[in-house]
Design a protein around this motif. Structure first.
Motif, short mmCIF file in Angstrom:
data_model
loop_
_atom_site.label_atom_id
_atom_site.label_comp_id
_atom_site.label_asym_id
_atom_site.label_seq_id
_atom_site.Cartn_x
_atom_site.Cartn_y
_atom_site.Cartn_z
N LYS A 94 0.84 -1.20 0.00
CA LYS A 94 0.00 0.00 0.00
C LYS A 94 0.87 1.25 0.00
CE LYS A 94 -2.88 3.17 1.87
NZ LYS A 94 -2.61 4.15 2.87
N HIS A 136 -9.75 -9.20 3.86
CA HIS A 136 -10.20 -7.89 4.34
C HIS A 136 -9.14 -6.81 4.07
CE1 HIS A 136 -13.50 -10.04 6.07
NE2 HIS A 136 -12.65 -10.83 6.68
N GLU A 195 -9.32 -4.00 3.02
CA GLU A 195 -9.70 -2.63 3.38
C GLU A 195 -8.94 -2.20 4.64
OE1 GLU A 195 -12.49 -5.07 1.48
OE2 GLU A 195 -11.94 -5.23 3.59
N GLN A 196 -8.67 -3.16 5.54
CA GLN A 196 -7.99 -2.80 6.78
C GLN A 196 -6.58 -2.27 6.55
OE1 GLN A 196 -7.47 -6.26 9.34
NE2 GLN A 196 -6.91 -7.51 7.59
N GLY A 199 -6.06 -0.34 4.01
CA GLY A 199 -6.29 0.89 3.26
C GLY A 199 -6.54 0.68 1.77
N GLU A 208 -8.68 -0.17 -1.66
CA GLU A 208 -10.01 -0.26 -2.25
C GLU A 208 -9.97 -1.59 -3.00
OE1 GLU A 208 -11.22 3.59 -4.00
OE2 GLU A 208 -12.22 2.36 -5.51
N TYR A 209 -10.80 -2.57 -2.62
CA TYR A 209 -10.67 -3.94 -3.13
C TYR A 209 -11.86 -4.34 -3.99
CZ TYR A 209 -10.62 -9.05 -3.12
OH TYR A 209 -10.63 -10.36 -3.51
N TYR A 210 -11.58 -4.91 -5.16
CA TYR A 210 -12.65 -5.44 -6.02
C TYR A 210 -12.34 -6.87 -6.42
CZ TYR A 210 -13.72 -0.52 -6.28
OH TYR A 210 -14.02 0.76 -5.94
N LEU A 215 -19.83 -7.14 -1.40
CA LEU A 215 -18.87 -6.21 -0.76
C LEU A 215 -19.40 -4.78 -0.72
CD1 LEU A 215 -15.48 -7.47 -2.23
CD2 LEU A 215 -16.39 -7.88 0.06
#
Ligand code: UGA
Length: 438
Positions: A403, A422, A424-425, A427, A429-431, A438
């Motif tokens: 990141k 996860h 997102e934890q 930082g 943006e996950y797709y 989601l």
């Protein structure tokens, strides 16, 4: 048994080496002199886990030889496997030129009984054509023989790249298509050390088993990919749907992984060939045509997702993790990464990429890709990262480090490798694919 394998490509080489390892005396033949010279020194042209050690072991035990001459290799052989390439023609038909050439040469150099076994994936009725070619080209003295001087058989392979050796040594089944007791006996003897489940049938059925198996697996994947589209739209999770379906023994969980589509040297080519074969035999295999369409659409929909979330693709730097069509191989044939990277480049994106094994092959395919030595170098300064091949190494990345290295922490996971990470934890943006939840 003395065995010759004609064609030291992926299938021929793995088959030859494994047959030597279970105790046979094998000579692998190829017209590529350079390849044969290297193989004699145990330098192998492909990446396949475990293959190099097995070659070294069997050369040492004097059970494995390499040659450029069919005549020399088949002289003392009882069985000759044809494992040459059957590339696709422009219209989707399998090009059988190499098979025909080899059949003719086997006939011309034949001096005693041989069982000629098709190992390459070929359309139904190829066995009959191989038989005819050999019969027409036999030396005069053998033509007069009252005893049969050869038989043709089909023995399709079900090896997966990356786990080919264990697939060979622990087969779910061995399929043999035979038209004589003698041919059946020889093939049973060849595979006896593996104690496999044998399916014995005629040549045409054996040829179809191979086409049907690969096409069915491709159908499962396209079904999962079609499901992923619906999941995205209705807020469902394709992984949970596949899990829920997979516990049903009649369905099974394997090959229900949605992603950026199937690739490789087998599924795309074999589905094409089966569609063509059906067409020629008077049946329109609509289901398989749709399997193919869904596979293509899966790549375009991944691209649309990227365009949507990245907003402007032009001049963006995109990192790609994984280029090979699947993990544990350096094979780039029909890899989804090819269409995806080329489409992004056409839109003006700059591509940085890392793959543990496929970089050298990728260099022959792409222009202006920056190849990196590790995943962190590949994502450095990137506006987004795409995960296209689920290599083991990518499961254990330092996401904090990743990141920090990126300009924009957006991750498109084309294989749902990080579905439960996860991200997102950290930082990101996950797709993922089919992750409408989601
Ligand atoms: C395939 C068959 O699995 C073998 O049985 C067969 O012998 C071989 O073709 C062949 O005809 O020679 P392979 O092409 O090595 O083997 O690879 P697979 O593991 O079957 O994967 C094929 C493609 O499907 C890969 O791109 C993989 O990523 C994709 N895939 C697989 C999915 O997208 N989802 C899945 O659930 C499974």
């Amino acid at each position: 048994m003395n065995i010759a394998i004609v064609g030291a490509g992926y299938v021929g080489l793995v088959t030859g080496v494994c047959l030597a390892d279970i105790g046979h005396h094998v000579t692998c033949v190829d017209i590529d002199r350079d390849k044969i010279a290297k193989l004699k020194k145990a330098i192998i042209p492909i990446y396949e886990p475990g293959l190099e050690d097995l070659i070294k072991k069997n050369i040492k035990k004097k059970r494995l030889n390499f040659s450029t001459s069919i005549k020399e290799a088949s002289k003392d052989a009882t069985a000759i496997f044809i494992a040459v390439g059957t590339p696709s023609k422009k219209n989707g038909d399998a090009d059988l030129t190499y098979v025909e050439n080899v059949a003719r040469e086997i006939a011309l150099t034949m001096d005693s009984y041989k069982l000629v076994i098709e190992k390459s994936t070929v359309p139904a009725e190829t066995g009959k054509k191989v038989e005819r070619t050999i019969r027409l080209n036999l030396p005069a003295k053998l033509k007069k023989s009252k005893e049969p001087v050869f038989d043709v058989a089909s023995n399709p392979e079900f090896l997966r790249e990356g786990s080919a050796i264990s697939d060979f040594m622990n087969p779910d089944r061995v399929v043999i298509g035979v038209e004589s007791k003698k041919a059946e006996k020889i093939l049973r003897e060849i595979y006896k050390p593996l104690k496999p489940k044998m399916v014995v049938t005629n040549i045409n059925s054996a040829e179809l088993i191979k086409h049907a198996s690969n096409s069915f697996l491709a159908t499962k994947i396209s079904f999962a990919n079609a499901l992923s589209q619906i999941c995205d739209k209705v807020g469902a999770d394709v992984l949970k749907v596949a899990e829920g379906m997979g516990y049903d023994k009649r369905i099974g969980r394997a090959f229900l992984n949605a992603g950026v589509g199937y690739g490789g040297s087998c599924f795309p080519k074999d589905v094409d060939a089966f569609v063509r074969l059906s067409e020629k035999s008077g049946y329109d295999f609509r289901l398989l045509r749709e399997v193919r369409n869904i596979n293509e659409e899966q790549k375009s929909s991944f691209l649309h997702l990227i365009e949507d979330k990245l907003w402007i693709v032009k001049n963006k730097t995109i990192g790609v993790l994984g280029l090979a069509f699947k993990p544990d191989t350096d094979d780039m044939r029909s890899a989804p990464s090819i269409d995806i990277i080329k489409a992004l480049q056409a839109e003006g994106a700059k591509i940085k990429a890392y793959d543990p094994e496929a970089t050298e092959n990728a260099k022959r395919i792409f222009k202006s890709v920056t190849y990196c030595k590790n995943p962190y170098e590949a994502v450095k300064g990137c506006d987004a990262v795409l995960l296209l091949t689920e290599w083991e190494e990518f499961k254990k990345l330092d996401f904090k480090k990743m990141k920090t290295a990126m300009r924009q922490p957006i991750l498109f996971d084309g294989r749902n490798l990080y579905h439960d990470y996860h991200l997102e934890q950290f930082g990101f943006e996950y797709y993922g694919i089919g992750r409408g939840d989601l």
